[in-house]
Write a protein that holds these residues in place. Structure first.
Motif, PDB file in Angstrom:
ATOM      1  N   SER A  48       6.030 -24.474 -29.159  1.00 55.56           N
ATOM      2  CA  SER A  48       6.815 -23.243 -29.282  1.00 55.56           C
ATOM      3  C   SER A  48       7.813 -23.365 -30.424  1.00 55.56           C
ATOM      4  N   LYS A  49       8.483 -24.511 -30.474  1.00 53.90           N
ATOM      5  CA  LYS A  49       9.477 -24.745 -31.530  1.00 53.90           C
ATOM      6  C   LYS A  49       8.812 -24.748 -32.903  1.00 53.90           C
ATOM      7  N   ASP A  50       7.654 -25.440 -32.996  1.00 54.56           N
ATOM      8  CA  ASP A  50       6.930 -25.503 -34.272  1.00 54.56           C
ATOM      9  C   ASP A  50       6.501 -24.121 -34.757  1.00 54.56           C
ATOM     10  N   LEU A  51       6.189 -23.241 -33.787  1.00 55.25           N
ATOM     11  CA  LEU A  51       5.725 -21.892 -34.130  1.00 55.25           C
ATOM     12  C   LEU A  51       6.875 -20.891 -34.250  1.00 55.25           C
ATOM     13  N   GLY A  52       8.088 -21.382 -34.039  1.00 54.64           N
ATOM     14  CA  GLY A  52       9.245 -20.503 -34.114  1.00 54.64           C
ATOM     15  C   GLY A  52       9.411 -19.602 -32.915  1.00 54.64           C
ATOM     16  N   VAL A  53       8.808 -19.991 -31.788  1.00 50.74           N
ATOM     17  CA  VAL A  53       8.936 -19.218 -30.546  1.00 50.74           C
ATOM     18  C   VAL A  53      10.043 -19.850 -29.720  1.00 50.74           C
ATOM     19  N   GLU A  54      11.094 -19.114 -29.452  1.00 49.76           N
ATOM     20  CA  GLU A  54      12.234 -19.660 -28.727  1.00 49.76           C
ATOM     21  C   GLU A  54      11.944 -19.724 -27.228  1.00 49.76           C
ATOM     22  N   SER A  55      12.289 -20.889 -26.616  1.00 45.56           N
ATOM     23  CA  SER A  55      12.158 -21.045 -25.170  1.00 45.56           C
ATOM     24  C   SER A  55      13.496 -20.719 -24.521  1.00 45.56           C
ATOM     25  N   ASN A  65       8.115 -14.776 -22.270  1.00 42.49           N
ATOM     26  CA  ASN A  65       7.825 -13.544 -22.993  1.00 42.49           C
ATOM     27  C   ASN A  65       6.388 -13.600 -23.525  1.00 42.49           C
ATOM     28  N   GLU A  66       5.985 -12.569 -24.259  1.00 42.03           N
ATOM     29  CA  GLU A  66       4.591 -12.470 -24.698  1.00 42.03           C
ATOM     30  C   GLU A  66       4.177 -13.644 -25.582  1.00 42.03           C
ATOM     31  N   GLU A  67       5.042 -14.043 -26.501  1.00 41.30           N
ATOM     32  CA  GLU A  67       4.714 -15.156 -27.400  1.00 41.30           C
ATOM     33  C   GLU A  67       4.700 -16.489 -26.653  1.00 41.30           C
ATOM     34  N   THR A  68       5.648 -16.671 -25.738  1.00 40.10           N
ATOM     35  CA  THR A  68       5.677 -17.905 -24.945  1.00 40.10           C
ATOM     36  C   THR A  68       4.428 -18.018 -24.080  1.00 40.10           C
ATOM     37  N   ASP A 123      14.872 -10.359 -16.186  1.00 39.55           N
ATOM     38  CA  ASP A 123      13.432 -10.162 -16.249  1.00 39.55           C
ATOM     39  C   ASP A 123      12.827 -11.474 -16.762  1.00 39.55           C
ATOM     40  N   TYR A 124      12.093 -12.177 -15.890  1.00 40.67           N
ATOM     41  CA  TYR A 124      11.498 -13.460 -16.272  1.00 40.67           C
ATOM     42  C   TYR A 124      10.210 -13.291 -17.071  1.00 40.67           C
ATOM     43  N   GLY A 125       9.836 -12.057 -17.325  1.00 40.87           N
ATOM     44  CA  GLY A 125       8.672 -11.823 -18.163  1.00 40.87           C
ATOM     45  C   GLY A 125       7.363 -12.053 -17.428  1.00 40.87           C
ATOM     46  N   PHE A 126       6.428 -12.715 -18.097  1.00 40.74           N
ATOM     47  CA  PHE A 126       5.078 -12.890 -17.553  1.00 40.74           C
ATOM     48  C   PHE A 126       5.002 -14.134 -16.670  1.00 40.74           C
ATOM     49  N   VAL A 127       5.777 -14.086 -15.596  1.00 41.67           N
ATOM     50  CA  VAL A 127       5.816 -15.160 -14.602  1.00 41.67           C
ATOM     51  C   VAL A 127       5.182 -14.632 -13.326  1.00 41.67           C
ATOM     52  N   GLY A 128       4.291 -15.429 -12.745  1.00 42.28           N
ATOM     53  CA  GLY A 128       3.593 -15.000 -11.546  1.00 42.28           C
ATOM     54  C   GLY A 128       4.140 -15.632 -10.289  1.00 42.28           C
ATOM     55  N   ASP A 129       4.316 -14.831  -9.239  1.00 43.28           N
ATOM     56  CA  ASP A 129       4.705 -15.323  -7.920  1.00 43.28           C
ATOM     57  C   ASP A 129       3.503 -15.231  -6.983  1.00 43.28           C
ATOM     58  N   LEU A 130       3.459 -16.151  -6.030  1.00 45.44           N
ATOM     59  CA  LEU A 130       2.331 -16.231  -5.100  1.00 45.44           C
ATOM     60  C   LEU A 130       2.785 -15.964  -3.675  1.00 45.44           C
TER      61      LEU A 130
END
Length: 270
Positions: A48-55, A65-68, A123-130
């Motif tokens: 993520s860091k290498d691609l410039g996607v912030e965690s 998020n979508e990129e993560t 909003d935790y984004g694209f996180v799945g709960d079971l």
């Protein structure tokens, strides 16, 4: 009923190639029915860091998020999962790598907005709960009975084409509970400590057996805290839903599962 082990490994094992290979040898040698669930390790964060996607982490939970999501799906379901499967094939363990989307085996729900301790809605984004209906136990049963060892990454789906990032501890717990009517099922969490410790800095303070009442007392006394609490909360909830036992211990002690000396064992009171 025959026995089944559902074993979960975390990033500390995945991040160390030597430790991972040693674990996979021990896992492959464990006789009987078994399932492996794995987390992601540091590789997704690095990529993520290498691609410039912030965690972003909020109260210890990753916002996806979508990129993560693109990164964790590539890393968890791709590189890590297939390396583990290849490592098990090397040990003559016929593993099959899966996400929850494969065979519609694990269907999650996107996490709703959460109110956190400082009063904010997150909003935790694209996180799945079971929940208890998320897993297709029959599909997993057929794979196991056919001689495969399923290896699940921490990626699920919602049934409408959306992948979701899902906590690996939770995936392991829900899989174990869902199969407890078909097997005598044990859930095993492997991490860097010997088990549940009275003193987190003293490996000799291992608690060998613990029940729900003892757990409450240890929490009240402050002996169990931080990251161990959600793990144990989930574990005792799983036992209450029909699991034979839950074990928590060090990855390199896995061979001790069979002689009952592995880590800490959580059991219902008979």
């Amino acid at each position: 009923m025959s026995t089944l082990y559902v074993i979960k490994i975390g990033g500390n094992i995945i991040d160390d190639p030597v430790q991972l290979e040693s674990f996979l040898i021990d896992f492959a040698e464990l006789k009987g029915n078994k399932i492996l669930v794995h987390g992601g390790g540091k590789l997704a964060t690095k990529l993520s860091k290498d691609l410039g996607v912030e965690s972003e982490l909020i109260e210890g939970r990753r916002v996806t998020n979508e990129e993560t999501l693109k990164v964790v799906a590539m890393v968890y379901a791709g590189l890590i999962n297939k390396n583990i499967v290849a490592g098990l094939q090397k040990q003559n363990c016929n593993a099959i790598g899966l996400t929850g989307a494969d065979g519609n085996i694990i269907r999650a729900k996107k996490r709703p907005l959460k109110l956190i301790s400082d009063g904010r809605q997150i909003d935790y984004g694209f996180v799945g709960d079971l929940d208890d209906s998320s897993v297709d136990a029959q599909a997993i049963y057929k794979l196991v009975q056919a001689g495969f060892t399923p290896v699940f990454s921490a990626i699920t789906h919602d049934g409408n084409g959306q992948l979701l990032n899902t906590n690996a501890d939770t995936i392991a717990s829900v899989i174990a509970v869902s199969l407890s009517g078909l097997y005598t099922t044990s859930l095993v969490y492997c991490f860097e400590k010997s088990g549940v410790l009275r003193d987190v800095n003293d490996e000799s303070s291992l608690i060998k057996y613990i029940n729900a009442e003892e757990y409450k007392e240890l929490k009240k006394e402050g002996m169990i805290h931080s990251g161990m609490i959600p793990k144990l909360d989930n574990a005792f909830e799983a036992i209450g839903k029909g699991l034979n036992e839950v074990c928590i211990g060090k990855a390199d002690a896995l061979p001790q599962l069979k002689d009952k000396t592995f880590g800490t064992r959580l059991k219902t009171e008979k």
